[in-house]
Scaffold this active site. Structure first.
Site, PDB file in Angstrom:
ATOM      1  N   SER A   1       0.134   6.981   2.048  1.00  0.00           N
ATOM      2  CA  SER A   1       1.339   7.953   3.154  1.00  0.00           C
ATOM      3  C   SER A   1       2.612   8.017   2.655  1.00  0.00           C
ATOM      4  O   SER A   1       3.267   7.153   2.117  1.00  0.00           O
ATOM      5  CB  SER A   1       1.824   6.911   5.072  1.00  0.00           C
ATOM      6  OG  SER A   1       0.926   6.478   5.183  1.00  0.00           O
TER       7      SER A   1
ATOM      8  N   SER B   1       4.592  -1.040   3.925  1.00  0.00           N
ATOM      9  CA  SER B   1       5.496  -2.280   3.896  1.00  0.00           C
ATOM     10  C   SER B   1       5.068  -3.701   3.147  1.00  0.00           C
ATOM     11  O   SER B   1       4.250  -3.653   2.742  1.00  0.00           O
ATOM     12  CB  SER B   1       3.791  -3.129   5.506  1.00  0.00           C
ATOM     13  OG  SER B   1       3.360  -1.929   6.780  1.00  0.00           O
TER      14      SER B   1
ATOM     15  N   GLN C   1       1.060  -1.222  -0.631  1.00  0.00           N
ATOM     16  CA  GLN C   1       0.069  -0.074   0.178  1.00  0.00           C
ATOM     17  C   GLN C   1       1.112   1.846   0.197  1.00  0.00           C
ATOM     18  O   GLN C   1       1.303   1.466   0.560  1.00  0.00           O
ATOM     19  CB  GLN C   1      -0.997  -0.233   1.389  1.00  0.00           C
ATOM     20  CG  GLN C   1      -2.064   1.251   1.457  1.00  0.00           C
ATOM     21  CD  GLN C   1      -2.549   1.122   2.535  1.00  0.00           C
ATOM     22  OE1 GLN C   1      -2.427   1.142   3.587  1.00  0.00           O
ATOM     23  NE2 GLN C   1      -4.128   1.621   2.503  1.00  0.00           N
ATOM     24  N   GLY C   2       1.237   2.002  -0.921  1.00  0.00           N
ATOM     25  CA  GLY C   2       1.987   3.153  -1.047  1.00  0.00           C
ATOM     26  C   GLY C   2       0.940   4.534  -0.924  1.00  0.00           C
ATOM     27  O   GLY C   2       0.167   5.545  -1.985  1.00  0.00           O
TER      28      GLY C   2
ATOM     29  N   GLU D   1     -13.752  -5.295   5.065  1.00  0.00           N
ATOM     30  CA  GLU D   1     -13.817  -6.479   5.815  1.00  0.00           C
ATOM     31  C   GLU D   1     -14.791  -5.825   7.277  1.00  0.00           C
ATOM     32  O   GLU D   1     -15.101  -7.098   8.163  1.00  0.00           O
ATOM     33  CB  GLU D   1     -13.428  -7.280   6.193  1.00  0.00           C
ATOM     34  CG  GLU D   1     -12.676  -7.588   5.633  1.00  0.00           C
ATOM     35  CD  GLU D   1     -11.346  -8.912   5.265  1.00  0.00           C
ATOM     36  OE1 GLU D   1     -11.269  -8.659   6.406  1.00  0.00           O
ATOM     37  OE2 GLU D   1     -12.054 -10.248   5.139  1.00  0.00           O
TER      38      GLU D   1
HETATM   39  C1  LIG Z   1       3.875  -1.111  11.241  1.00  0.00           C
HETATM   40  C2  LIG Z   1       2.941   0.523  10.019  1.00  0.00           C
HETATM   41  C3  LIG Z   1       2.691  -0.034   9.107  1.00  0.00           C
HETATM   42  C4  LIG Z   1       2.713   1.090   7.909  1.00  0.00           C
HETATM   43  N1  LIG Z   1       2.566   0.181   7.018  1.00  0.00           N
HETATM   44  C5  LIG Z   1       1.942   1.239   6.462  1.00  0.00           C
HETATM   45  C6  LIG Z   1       1.942   1.183   4.566  1.00  0.00           C
HETATM   46  O1  LIG Z   1       1.948  -0.164   4.330  1.00  0.00           O
HETATM   47  N2  LIG Z   1       1.199   1.857   3.690  1.00  0.00           N
HETATM   48  C7  LIG Z   1       0.379   3.125   3.910  1.00  0.00           C
HETATM   49  O2  LIG Z   1       0.678   3.906   2.969  1.00  0.00           O
HETATM   50  N3  LIG Z   1       0.844   3.462   5.269  1.00  0.00           N
HETATM   51  C8  LIG Z   1       1.462   3.462   6.469  1.00  0.00           C
HETATM   52  N4  LIG Z   1       1.892   3.378   7.769  1.00  0.00           N
HETATM   53  C9  LIG Z   1       1.691   4.593   8.168  1.00  0.00           C
HETATM   54  C10 LIG Z   1       0.837   5.048   8.282  1.00  0.00           C
HETATM   55  O3  LIG Z   1      -0.552   4.529   7.909  1.00  0.00           O
HETATM   56  C11 LIG Z   1       0.597   6.512   9.626  1.00  0.00           C
HETATM   57  O4  LIG Z   1       2.201   6.039  10.032  1.00  0.00           O
HETATM   58  C12 LIG Z   1      -0.048   6.685  10.044  1.00  0.00           C
HETATM   59  O5  LIG Z   1      -1.353   7.186   9.149  1.00  0.00           O
HETATM   60  C13 LIG Z   1      -0.293   8.115  10.895  1.00  0.00           C
HETATM   61  O6  LIG Z   1       0.785   8.944  10.220  1.00  0.00           O
HETATM   62  P1  LIG Z   1       1.928   9.293  10.336  1.00  0.00           P
HETATM   63  O7  LIG Z   1       2.297   8.418  10.619  1.00  0.00           O
HETATM   64  O8  LIG Z   1       2.431  10.752   8.839  1.00  0.00           O
HETATM   65  O9  LIG Z   1       1.824  10.183  11.846  1.00  0.00           O
HETATM   66  P2  LIG Z   1       1.649  11.699  11.841  1.00  0.00           P
HETATM   67  O10 LIG Z   1       0.368  11.996  11.132  1.00  0.00           O
HETATM   68  O11 LIG Z   1       2.891  12.582  11.957  1.00  0.00           O
HETATM   69  O12 LIG Z   1       1.205  11.743  13.469  1.00  0.00           O
HETATM   70  C14 LIG Z   1       1.835  11.413  14.665  1.00  0.00           C
HETATM   71  C15 LIG Z   1       1.243  12.206  16.016  1.00  0.00           C
HETATM   72  O13 LIG Z   1      -0.301  13.842  15.490  1.00  0.00           O
HETATM   73  C16 LIG Z   1      -1.688  12.738  16.149  1.00  0.00           C
HETATM   74  N5  LIG Z   1      -2.005  13.612  14.908  1.00  0.00           N
HETATM   75  C17 LIG Z   1      -2.167  13.455  13.676  1.00  0.00           C
HETATM   76  N6  LIG Z   1      -2.551  14.542  13.082  1.00  0.00           N
HETATM   77  C18 LIG Z   1      -3.769  14.433  14.205  1.00  0.00           C
HETATM   78  C19 LIG Z   1      -4.705  15.666  14.614  1.00  0.00           C
HETATM   79  N7  LIG Z   1      -5.899  15.711  13.778  1.00  0.00           N
HETATM   80  N8  LIG Z   1      -6.105  14.951  16.252  1.00  0.00           N
HETATM   81  C20 LIG Z   1      -4.945  14.448  16.792  1.00  0.00           C
HETATM   82  N9  LIG Z   1      -3.637  14.219  16.770  1.00  0.00           N
HETATM   83  C21 LIG Z   1      -3.404  13.656  14.931  1.00  0.00           C
HETATM   84  C22 LIG Z   1      -1.265  10.541  15.581  1.00  0.00           C
HETATM   85  O14 LIG Z   1      -2.569  10.744  16.440  1.00  0.00           O
HETATM   86  C23 LIG Z   1       0.246  11.191  15.945  1.00  0.00           C
HETATM   87  O15 LIG Z   1       0.250  10.573  17.389  1.00  0.00           O
HETATM   88  C24 LIG Z   1       2.375   2.456   8.588  1.00  0.00           C
HETATM   89  C25 LIG Z   1       2.534   3.092   9.655  1.00  0.00           C
HETATM   90  C26 LIG Z   1       3.380   1.493  10.435  1.00  0.00           C
HETATM   91  C27 LIG Z   1       3.369   2.407  12.403  1.00  0.00           C
END
Ligand SMILES: Cc1cc2nc3c(=O)[nH]c(=O)nc-3n(C[C@H](O)[C@H](O)[C@H](O)COP(=O)(O)OP(=O)(O)OC[C@H]3O[C@@H](n4cnc5c(N)ncnc54)[C@H](O)[C@@H]3O)c2cc1C
Lengths: 385, 335
Positions: A128, A160, A125-126, A245
């Site tokens: 983020s 991932s 999945q691309g 699902e």
């Molecule tokens: C193990 C793992 C696998 C993953 N696999 C994939 C994948 O295959 N493909 C893919 O595309 N992505 C993947 N992801 C990414 C995942 O979708 C993102 O990590 C997630 O959406 C959060 O984005 P971020 O990490 O940029 O955190 P950020 O958005 O930067 O958030 C940082 C912190 O700020 C908080 N925050 C942000 N916005 C708000 C708000 N509006 N209100 C309150 N709090 C807020 C968050 O809750 C978090 O605590 C994966 C992540 C993990 C950990």
């Protein structure tokens, strides 16, 4: 209200149990690398050849065409048989595939669906990006149309198993002028496309554990026919299948975690003596988790019940939020029970590895904060922040 | 498999809801005065509507529905903070029915008399020391234990002393058990202990949901910094957590009732799990509800404090979280 399954459901359960008992892979699943890919594909192929892949997928693409209840039963038996989770097949089976089923055209369906079920292709999945996480719709990876091709430049991150994948469901910005939710397209991307480079990212579980990659696209060319659901329509395409699902897959984890809690009780008794649990802090934490795991399972049953009554899928976010927290508590306690030995990180015992792994359960697929926003606004009707 | 109420069940829920909304709004507790509640006045009406007899088999003089309907009813009783004396009537009628005391059963089902609850003071007192809830003018006192359940005449208790009740909407006494029960049944005759725990779980689900709804409603109308406080994430997320916990507790209560109806050997496990999850939730939701209300939540003018205090009563009744956590570790792994 009732807990009874129909006679046909019961028959399905028995057949599933029988097949799983005879066919489940007994070897331990490798934690990474090509061995993990081979393992996951082989197990998927085994399910496909046995006729058990894709319980809720349409029959014309090799699925079984059955409803949510059967899906639930299948996952229950799957967990009871201790069948391995082939995580590498997850995106194909639960996101990419269902999106194509819902929005793809005939050619896209023909070309891509069967190879997901049959264990030939791994999807990733691309979505983020470095600067688009929770605020996914602000993604910037750019794609412009050139003849009958899309030309893609930009970067995705936290993909991932990207380094072990064949295909990617990719969200790109095809109209930078449009409002942010309107200019996005959902694209089928072949991971062998020239112009793609991958940077492996190690995760915190142990040195050399690569779980995900960052993808760099430099003028990578994709046939325009790989756009699913229409150009600039990618946001609604992506959102429509995120809850595909409705959480039935989570019943697997819940049953596994319930077993784990039982194992932890046994291990704590063995380690500290039978009388120890009575009145000890570990005892009360184990007891609370035993009760909470029962509730988590009941919540999944409720999710399936609600889906049958067409209640808003937003309600399923209650279950997801609860399960993420409980899993973290279970793994933390497992870590505490092994005591000082937890400071060793052995390859042959999963308790440390999975303890560290659960820190992702409240981040991946929407952080627990974002889930609470959704619950607050869509379930409880509170004003937007 | 379906955890949601059927149409018939929903109709029962709606009837109870409507009745309680009109006859027993939570405001009644504030209006009644400092101590006690007017709920005994509701008993004859509730009795006439058949709500005390829902889960009692029809060949024993009941309505002949299942534990699921009872669970749904007690969820509503909890939501409206109905006096726990209602457990005395429903479970007391069950004891009488299973003991073949038909006249007493019918009297209880009609709601014409009061039944108090005796609860062990546990480690806080000697083995024969009890708290009596809602027993002041009661003819009977209900006692439930793992061994069975019994109705005692009030004068089976001695050294009865009125004490200040933390939950001031309830009348509380201390007493020593010195006499014999008038009617008793053993755990072999009926799983009344499991049922009591399951129904207290359902009641605590209602308390949790009541606190959740109060908090959510208030965060939509109270404005600070130019917007409703529910727009602030720190409030919104507290409300979301209340909803998550309530949902977990409701699902487990439903599951526990259905497992009981099936006569499964896992009944005690799920009933206990339900009481644990729901009582923990009720206390936490009530505490959060106070915080969401600010200083108003700290007053006796808001209804909030009633939820907290009732949650603690629900927890203590028939074994608190501490005891239930010990018990749940003793059951075999459920199916
Ligand atoms: C193990 C793992 C696998 C993953 N696999 C994939 C994948 O295959 N493909 C893919 O595309 N992505 C993947 N992801 C990414 C995942 O979708 C993102 O990590 C997630 O959406 C959060 O984005 P971020 O990490 O940029 O955190 P950020 O958005 O930067 O958030 C940082 C912190 O700020 C908080 N925050 C942000 N916005 C708000 C708000 N509006 N209100 C309150 N709090 C807020 C968050 O809750 C978090 O605590 C994966 C992540 C993990 C950990």
């Amino acid at each position: 209200m009732d807990l009874k399954f129909t006679a046909e459901d019961q028959k399905f359960r028995e057949e599933a149990r029988e097949w799983l008992n005879a066919n489940v892979f007994k070897e331990r699943r490798p934690h990474g690398g090509d061995e993990m890919r081979e393992y996951d594909l082989a197990w998927q192929k085994c399910q496909y050849d046995g006729g058990w892949a894709g319980v809720s997928w349409p029959e014309e693409y090799g699925g079984m065409g059955l409803g949510l209840t059967r899906q639930l039963i299948w996952y229950e038996e799957y967990a009871r048989a201790n069948a391995p989770d082939n995580h590498l097949c997850f995106v194909g089976l639960n996101h990419g595939g269902p999106t194509i089923i819902a929005h793809g055209d005939a050619d896209q369906k023909k070309e891509h669906l069967r190879s997901i079920l049959s264990g030939e292709k791994i999807w990733c999945q691309g979505f983020s990006e470095p600067n688009a996480g929770s605020d996914l719709a602000s993604l910037k990876t750019r794609a412009y149309v050139d003849g009958n091709e899309l030309v893609i430049t930009g970067s995705k991150i936290w993909t991932s198993h990207g380094h072990l994948s064949d295909m990617q469901e990719l969200l790109v910005r095809t109209d930078p002028e449009a409002p942010k939710h309107k200019g996005i397209s959902w694209v089928i991307f072949d991971m062998n496309t020239p112009g793609l480079e991958l940077r492996p990212i190690e995760i915190m579980t142990a040195p050399n554990h690569t779980h995900f990659v960052q993808c760099f696209y430099d003028e990578a060319r994709v046939p325009l026919k790989n756009v699913v659901g229409g150009l600039n329509n990618g946001w609604s395409v992506a959102m429509s299948t995120l809850g595909f699902e409705r959480g039935t897959a989570q019943i697997k984890d819940q049953i596994r975690y319930a077993f784990l809690v039982e194992e932890m009780i046994a291990r704590a008794r063995e380690r500290y003596g039978a009388a120890f649990l009575d009145g000890d802090e570990f005892g009360s934490r184990l007891a609370q988790l035993r009760a909470d795991m029962a509730a988590a399972r009941a919540m999944t049953y409720m999710v399936v019940s609600r889906a049958q009554h067409d209640v808003s899928p937003a309600m399923a976010s209650l279950m997801r939020a609860m399960v993420g927290q409980v899993q973290q508590r279970v793994r933390r306690l497992a870590f505490d029970i092994i005591g000082a030995d937890g400071l060793e990180n052995p390859e042959d015992d999963d308790w440390v590895y999975f303890y560290l792994r659960t820190y992702a359960t409240t981040i991946a697929a929407g952080t627990s904060q974002i889930q609470r926003n959704i619950i607050g606004e869509r379930v409880l009707g509170l004003p937007r922040s | 498999m379906d955890l949601l109420p059927s149409d018939d069940q929903q109709q029962i829920v709606d009837t109870i809801k409507d009745f309680l909304r009109n006859e027993a709004p939570v405001d009644r507790l504030r209006e009644f005065g400092a101590i006690g509640n007017p709920d005994a006045l509701l008993w004859p009406q509730l009795g006439e509507l058949g709500f005390f007899a829902l889960g009692l088999p029809d060949d024993r003089g009941g309505v002949g529905l299942s534990a699921a309907e009872e669970m749904l009813a007690f969820q509503q009783f909890g939501y409206h903070l109905v006096s726990p004396g209602i457990f005395g009537l429903v479970l007391g009628a069950r004891i009488a029915a299973f003991a073949g005391e038909d006249a007493l059963r019918d009297e209880l089902l009609a709601g014409g008399i009061k039944v108090g609850l005796a609860n062990s003071r546990g480690a806080a007192g000697a083995a024969d020391e009890y708290h009596l809830f809602e027993a002041e003018e009661a003819a009977w006192v209900l006692l439930v234990s793992e061994e069975g359940a019994a109705l005692y005449p009030r004068d089976a208790f001695s050294e009865i002393v009125r004490v200040n009740s933390t939950d001031s909407a309830l009348v509380l006494e201390r007493a020593k058990l010195s006499g014999a029960p008038r009617v008793a049944i053993s755990a072999e005759t009926d799983n009344i202990h499991d049922r009591a725990l399951m129904l207290m779980g359902a009641y605590a689900v209602g308390v949790s949901e009541g606190a959740r709804d109060l908090a959510v409603d208030y965060s939509k109308i109270r404005e600070q910094f130019g917007k409703p406080i529910g727009a602030f994430q720190s409030i919104k997320h507290v409300c979301a957590d209340m909803a998550i916990r309530s949902e977990a507790a409701l699902c487990q209560a439903s599951f526990a009732a259905l497992v009981m109806d099936e006569g499964s050997p896992d009944t005690p496990f799920h009933a206990t799990a339900s009481k644990i999850v729901a009582c923990e939730t009720a206390v936490r939701n009530a505490a959060d509800c106070i915080q969401v209300h600010g200083a108003f939540g700290f007053t006796a003018e808001a209804n909030v404090h009633h939820y907290l205090k009732r949650a603690h009563v629900a927890d203590m009744m028939w074994g608190s979280l501490r005891e239930q956590r010990r018990r749940i570790l003793t059951f075999p792994t459920p199916a």
